[in-house]
Design an enzyme around this catalytic site. Sequence first.
Site, PDB file in Angstrom:
ATOM      1  N   TYR A  22       0.847  -1.205   0.000  1.00  0.00           N
ATOM      2  CA  TYR A  22       0.000   0.000   0.000  1.00  0.00           C
ATOM      3  C   TYR A  22       0.882   1.254   0.000  1.00  0.00           C
ATOM      4  O   TYR A  22       0.614   2.226  -0.702  1.00  0.00           O
ATOM      5  CB  TYR A  22      -0.931  -0.006   1.222  1.00  0.00           C
ATOM      6  CG  TYR A  22      -1.580   1.327   1.479  1.00  0.00           C
ATOM      7  CD1 TYR A  22      -2.524   1.839   0.598  1.00  0.00           C
ATOM      8  CD2 TYR A  22      -1.211   2.105   2.577  1.00  0.00           C
ATOM      9  CE1 TYR A  22      -3.093   3.087   0.802  1.00  0.00           C
ATOM     10  CE2 TYR A  22      -1.777   3.346   2.797  1.00  0.00           C
ATOM     11  CZ  TYR A  22      -2.719   3.837   1.905  1.00  0.00           C
ATOM     12  OH  TYR A  22      -3.272   5.076   2.102  1.00  0.00           O
ATOM     13  N   PRO A  41       0.450  14.720   2.214  1.00  0.00           N
ATOM     14  CA  PRO A  41      -0.696  14.008   2.784  1.00  0.00           C
ATOM     15  C   PRO A  41      -0.685  12.544   2.361  1.00  0.00           C
ATOM     16  O   PRO A  41      -0.529  12.233   1.185  1.00  0.00           O
ATOM     17  CB  PRO A  41      -1.897  14.727   2.139  1.00  0.00           C
ATOM     18  CG  PRO A  41      -1.373  15.278   0.851  1.00  0.00           C
ATOM     19  CD  PRO A  41       0.067  15.613   1.114  1.00  0.00           C
ATOM     20  N   THR A  42      -0.856  11.662   3.327  1.00  0.00           N
ATOM     21  CA  THR A  42      -0.999  10.241   3.010  1.00  0.00           C
ATOM     22  C   THR A  42      -2.097   9.673   3.914  1.00  0.00           C
ATOM     23  O   THR A  42      -2.142   9.964   5.105  1.00  0.00           O
ATOM     24  CB  THR A  42       0.327   9.459   3.219  1.00  0.00           C
ATOM     25  OG1 THR A  42       0.831   9.691   4.530  1.00  0.00           O
ATOM     26  CG2 THR A  42       1.379   9.861   2.199  1.00  0.00           C
ATOM     27  N   SER A  98      -4.155  14.210   5.793  1.00  0.00           N
ATOM     28  CA  SER A  98      -5.036  13.788   4.694  1.00  0.00           C
ATOM     29  C   SER A  98      -6.499  13.782   5.130  1.00  0.00           C
ATOM     30  O   SER A  98      -6.810  13.549   6.305  1.00  0.00           O
ATOM     31  CB  SER A  98      -4.619  12.377   4.264  1.00  0.00           C
ATOM     32  OG  SER A  98      -5.601  11.796   3.447  1.00  0.00           O
ATOM     33  N   GLN A 155      -5.377  18.443   3.857  1.00  0.00           N
ATOM     34  CA  GLN A 155      -5.608  18.051   2.456  1.00  0.00           C
ATOM     35  C   GLN A 155      -7.055  17.651   2.269  1.00  0.00           C
ATOM     36  O   GLN A 155      -7.597  16.833   3.020  1.00  0.00           O
ATOM     37  CB  GLN A 155      -4.682  16.886   2.072  1.00  0.00           C
ATOM     38  CG  GLN A 155      -4.917  16.351   0.658  1.00  0.00           C
ATOM     39  CD  GLN A 155      -5.801  15.117   0.634  1.00  0.00           C
ATOM     40  OE1 GLN A 155      -5.880  14.385   1.622  1.00  0.00           O
ATOM     41  NE2 GLN A 155      -6.508  14.898  -0.467  1.00  0.00           N
ATOM     42  N   TYR A 162      -9.943  16.018  -0.220  1.00  0.00           N
ATOM     43  CA  TYR A 162     -10.408  15.349  -1.435  1.00  0.00           C
ATOM     44  C   TYR A 162     -11.733  16.006  -1.785  1.00  0.00           C
ATOM     45  O   TYR A 162     -12.681  15.954  -0.983  1.00  0.00           O
ATOM     46  CB  TYR A 162     -10.593  13.852  -1.198  1.00  0.00           C
ATOM     47  CG  TYR A 162      -9.334  13.048  -1.409  1.00  0.00           C
ATOM     48  CD1 TYR A 162      -8.635  13.135  -2.614  1.00  0.00           C
ATOM     49  CD2 TYR A 162      -8.834  12.199  -0.430  1.00  0.00           C
ATOM     50  CE1 TYR A 162      -7.466  12.396  -2.827  1.00  0.00           C
ATOM     51  CE2 TYR A 162      -7.672  11.457  -0.633  1.00  0.00           C
ATOM     52  CZ  TYR A 162      -6.996  11.564  -1.836  1.00  0.00           C
ATOM     53  OH  TYR A 162      -5.852  10.841  -2.034  1.00  0.00           O
ATOM     54  N   THR A 192      -6.608  18.177  -3.520  1.00  0.00           N
ATOM     55  CA  THR A 192      -6.025  17.205  -4.447  1.00  0.00           C
ATOM     56  C   THR A 192      -6.896  17.117  -5.691  1.00  0.00           C
ATOM     57  O   THR A 192      -8.090  16.806  -5.609  1.00  0.00           O
ATOM     58  CB  THR A 192      -5.890  15.842  -3.747  1.00  0.00           C
ATOM     59  OG1 THR A 192      -5.013  16.028  -2.626  1.00  0.00           O
ATOM     60  CG2 THR A 192      -5.312  14.789  -4.666  1.00  0.00           C
ATOM     61  N   LYS A 220      -3.028  20.515  -5.558  1.00  0.00           N
ATOM     62  CA  LYS A 220      -2.035  19.438  -5.658  1.00  0.00           C
ATOM     63  C   LYS A 220      -2.452  18.452  -6.749  1.00  0.00           C
ATOM     64  O   LYS A 220      -3.560  17.906  -6.690  1.00  0.00           O
ATOM     65  CB  LYS A 220      -1.937  18.705  -4.316  1.00  0.00           C
ATOM     66  CG  LYS A 220      -1.092  17.454  -4.324  1.00  0.00           C
ATOM     67  CD  LYS A 220      -0.962  16.895  -2.920  1.00  0.00           C
ATOM     68  CE  LYS A 220      -0.122  15.646  -2.850  1.00  0.00           C
ATOM     69  NZ  LYS A 220      -0.817  14.438  -3.292  1.00  0.00           N
ATOM     70  N   HIS A 236       1.050  12.202  -7.804  1.00  0.00           N
ATOM     71  CA  HIS A 236       0.474  11.409  -6.697  1.00  0.00           C
ATOM     72  C   HIS A 236       1.374  10.213  -6.383  1.00  0.00           C
ATOM     73  O   HIS A 236       0.901   9.111  -6.092  1.00  0.00           O
ATOM     74  CB  HIS A 236      -0.932  10.930  -7.089  1.00  0.00           C
ATOM     75  CG  HIS A 236      -1.899  10.802  -5.945  1.00  0.00           C
ATOM     76  ND1 HIS A 236      -2.950  11.646  -5.748  1.00  0.00           N
ATOM     77  CD2 HIS A 236      -1.969   9.902  -4.932  1.00  0.00           C
ATOM     78  CE1 HIS A 236      -3.641  11.279  -4.684  1.00  0.00           C
ATOM     79  NE2 HIS A 236      -3.057  10.222  -4.158  1.00  0.00           N
ATOM     80  N   ARG A 263       0.730   6.996  -8.397  1.00  0.00           N
ATOM     81  CA  ARG A 263      -0.404   6.134  -8.018  1.00  0.00           C
ATOM     82  C   ARG A 263      -1.670   6.426  -8.807  1.00  0.00           C
ATOM     83  O   ARG A 263      -2.672   5.751  -8.634  1.00  0.00           O
ATOM     84  CB  ARG A 263      -0.699   6.305  -6.519  1.00  0.00           C
ATOM     85  CG  ARG A 263       0.385   5.755  -5.644  1.00  0.00           C
ATOM     86  CD  ARG A 263       0.350   6.380  -4.271  1.00  0.00           C
ATOM     87  NE  ARG A 263      -0.542   5.748  -3.332  1.00  0.00           N
ATOM     88  CZ  ARG A 263      -0.228   4.703  -2.567  1.00  0.00           C
ATOM     89  NH1 ARG A 263       0.964   4.151  -2.694  1.00  0.00           N
ATOM     90  NH2 ARG A 263      -1.075   4.220  -1.691  1.00  0.00           N
ATOM     91  N   GLY A 268       9.175  10.926  -5.562  1.00  0.00           N
ATOM     92  CA  GLY A 268      10.464  10.248  -5.732  1.00  0.00           C
ATOM     93  C   GLY A 268      11.650  10.866  -5.010  1.00  0.00           C
ATOM     94  O   GLY A 268      12.777  10.421  -5.207  1.00  0.00           O
ATOM     95  N   GLY A 292       6.593  12.054   0.628  1.00  0.00           N
ATOM     96  CA  GLY A 292       5.562  11.103   1.024  1.00  0.00           C
ATOM     97  C   GLY A 292       6.167   9.869   1.653  1.00  0.00           C
ATOM     98  O   GLY A 292       6.234   9.728   2.880  1.00  0.00           O
TER      99      GLY A 292
HETATM  100  C1  LIG Z   1       0.577   5.454   1.068  1.00  0.00           C
HETATM  101  C2  LIG Z   1       0.232   6.736   0.355  1.00  0.00           C
HETATM  102  C3  LIG Z   1      -0.975   7.346   0.622  1.00  0.00           C
HETATM  103  C4  LIG Z   1      -1.295   8.559  -0.016  1.00  0.00           C
HETATM  104  N1  LIG Z   1      -2.455   9.191   0.312  1.00  0.00           N
HETATM  105  C5  LIG Z   1      -2.726  10.419  -0.225  1.00  0.00           C
HETATM  106  C6  LIG Z   1      -3.842  11.177   0.218  1.00  0.00           C
HETATM  107  O1  LIG Z   1      -4.603  10.754   1.084  1.00  0.00           O
HETATM  108  N2  LIG Z   1      -4.051  12.383  -0.359  1.00  0.00           N
HETATM  109  C7  LIG Z   1      -3.210  12.901  -1.325  1.00  0.00           C
HETATM  110  O2  LIG Z   1      -3.434  13.999  -1.818  1.00  0.00           O
HETATM  111  N3  LIG Z   1      -2.118  12.203  -1.730  1.00  0.00           N
HETATM  112  C8  LIG Z   1      -1.845  11.002  -1.194  1.00  0.00           C
HETATM  113  N4  LIG Z   1      -0.710  10.334  -1.560  1.00  0.00           N
HETATM  114  C9  LIG Z   1       0.251  10.987  -2.486  1.00  0.00           C
HETATM  115  C10 LIG Z   1       1.268  11.825  -1.676  1.00  0.00           C
HETATM  116  O3  LIG Z   1       0.658  12.946  -1.108  1.00  0.00           O
HETATM  117  C11 LIG Z   1       2.435  12.309  -2.547  1.00  0.00           C
HETATM  118  O4  LIG Z   1       1.918  12.973  -3.683  1.00  0.00           O
HETATM  119  C12 LIG Z   1       3.389  11.220  -2.975  1.00  0.00           C
HETATM  120  O5  LIG Z   1       3.508  10.233  -1.972  1.00  0.00           O
HETATM  121  C13 LIG Z   1       4.757  11.808  -3.263  1.00  0.00           C
HETATM  122  O6  LIG Z   1       5.641  10.845  -3.745  1.00  0.00           O
HETATM  123  P1  LIG Z   1       6.725  10.083  -2.828  1.00  0.00           P
HETATM  124  O7  LIG Z   1       5.960   9.119  -1.997  1.00  0.00           O
HETATM  125  O8  LIG Z   1       7.597   9.410  -3.832  1.00  0.00           O
HETATM  126  O9  LIG Z   1       7.444  11.114  -1.990  1.00  0.00           O
HETATM  127  C14 LIG Z   1      -0.396   9.120  -0.965  1.00  0.00           C
HETATM  128  C15 LIG Z   1       0.816   8.471  -1.223  1.00  0.00           C
HETATM  129  C16 LIG Z   1       1.137   7.296  -0.570  1.00  0.00           C
HETATM  130  C17 LIG Z   1       2.465   6.651  -0.858  1.00  0.00           C
END
Ligand SMILES: Cc1cc2nc3c(=O)[nH]c(=O)nc-3n(C[C@H](O)[C@H](O)[C@H](O)COP(=O)(O)O)c2cc1C
Length: 390
Positions: free
Chosen positions: A35, A88-89, A117, A139, A141, A167, A264, A288, A291, A321, A342
Site C-alpha cells: 500500500y 498528505p498520506t 489527509s 488536504q 479530497y 487534491t 495538488k 500522486h 499512483r 520520488g 511522502g
Molecule cells: C501510502 C500513500 C498514501 C497517499 N495518500 C494520499 C492522500 O490521502 N491524499 C493525497 O493527496 N495524496 C496522497 N498520496 C500521495 C502523496 O501525497 C504524494 O503525492 C506522494 O507520496 C509523493 O511521492 P513520494 O511518496 O515518492 O514522496 C499518498 C501516497 C502514498 C504513498
Amino acid sequence: MKRARYGGRDFRRAIAIEDLRAIAARRLPNFTFEYVEGGAEDEVALRRNRDVFERIAWLPRTLAGVGTPDLSTEILGESCHLPLVIAPTGFNGMLWPQGDLALARAAADAGIPFTLSTVSNFSLARMTAEVPRERVWFQLYPFKEPAAVDHLVDRAAQAGCRTLVVTTDVPVLGAREWDQRNYSAPMQLSLRSKLDVLAHPGWLRRVMIPRGAPEFENLSELLPAGARSALAGVRFMGTQINSRLSWEDMQRIRDRWQGQLVLKGILCVDDARRAAEMGADGIVLSNHGGRQIDSCVSGVELLPAVAAEVGERITVLVDGGFRRGSDVLKALALGADGVMIGRPTLYGLAAGGQPGVAHALGLLRTEMERTLTLLGCRSLGELGRHLVRS
Ligand SMILES: Cc1cc2nc3c(=O)[nH]c(=O)nc-3n(C[C@H](O)[C@H](O)[C@H](O)COP(=O)(O)O)c2cc1C
C-alpha cells in the site's frame, strides 16, 4: 556495483532513506507495505519519479568557503527550518498507532509543516490541539457532494488551519493492482495476505490487536452514527469520488476558504497558469507518487517551465520520488519553493514511530547540508539553474 544494505530492524542504524525502506519492508505485512510502496498499473510513472534525478547533474562551484550552510526558507509565508513539507498520506494508522500524530510531531520538531489527509486516522481538530497550527496543513479530497466539501472546509477553518491543499488528480482512483490482489473485498484480506499477517506478530501486537483497523476520523461526522468503522469509511469514499471534478469545483472552494489554497496534482504549464488565475496561493506539481495516471511526467520535469510561468506569482511545490537531500536541492535549483515528501517519512514511521520519522528527516537534512557545502552555496537562496545540467 550493487552494495549490500543494512539488514536489521533498528531505525537508528539506517544511514539512508533506502535503509529505512528496507526496515519498513521487514516490519510491515506485505499488504501494508505494498500500500505504501506501490504505483498504478505498470509503475512506469513511479520509476520515472526516481530516474529523473539521475538525468540532472550538478555543476558545483569549488573553493567557495561555505562553512555550515543555512537550510531555512519560507513556504507560503511561514518560516521553515528545511525546504520540506510532509505530504498528505491516508491510513497512516496502519503503519504505527496514531501514525498521523507521530508524523505531525516529528515535522513540527523539525520546523516544517505536515499535511493531514482527508483519509487520515486522526481528526484535524485533535491535531491542531496537539501541534502548532502553522505546522498543520489539511488536504481535501473534493468529494462529489458539495455539502461534504463544505463540511470539511468549514472544519478546517474552525480548527484554525491556515493552508488547505486540494487534491485535483483523483477523478477516479488509479489502477492499483496490488490492492486487488491483496484484498478479496473492501477491507477483506485475501487468504494469502492473512497468512502473511500472522508472520508479522510485532505489527499485529502494535497496530491491529489494540484497536483493529483505525477509523477515518475526519469522515466520522459524514457517516451515520454507529457505522463509522474503517470499512464504512472506505465505502463512503467509493461513493464520493467525483469523476466530473472541474475548475468550477475549485472556484467554489476558493470562494468558501479564506486561508491559503494549494492545488495538488498539477502536471502542465497551462493548468499551473489557470491555478494562479483562479486565486490559488500555491500548487504542487505531483503525479500522486505514481499512483494515479501511469506513464506520465514527473513533477520535477515541469519545474523550469512552470516556475518561469507562475513562479513570481504563486508558491510552486513539487513531489514524487525524493529520497536524497540532493534530490530536494535539484528541485530548488530548478525553481521549486519547497518539496513535499511522502514515502520517506512513512518508511521512518513504519520503522520506528515518531523517532523513526525524525530520523528520516535528519538523514535528509544531513544530506542537504553536505550537498549544499559541496556545491559552494551558503544558503538555499544561492541555488539556481547555473548549478545544474539537465
Ligand atoms: C501510502 C500513500 C498514501 C497517499 N495518500 C494520499 C492522500 O490521502 N491524499 C493525497 O493527496 N495524496 C496522497 N498520496 C500521495 C502523496 O501525497 C504524494 O503525492 C506522494 O507520496 C509523493 O511521492 P513520494 O511518496 O515518492 O514522496 C499518498 C501516497 C502514498 C504513498
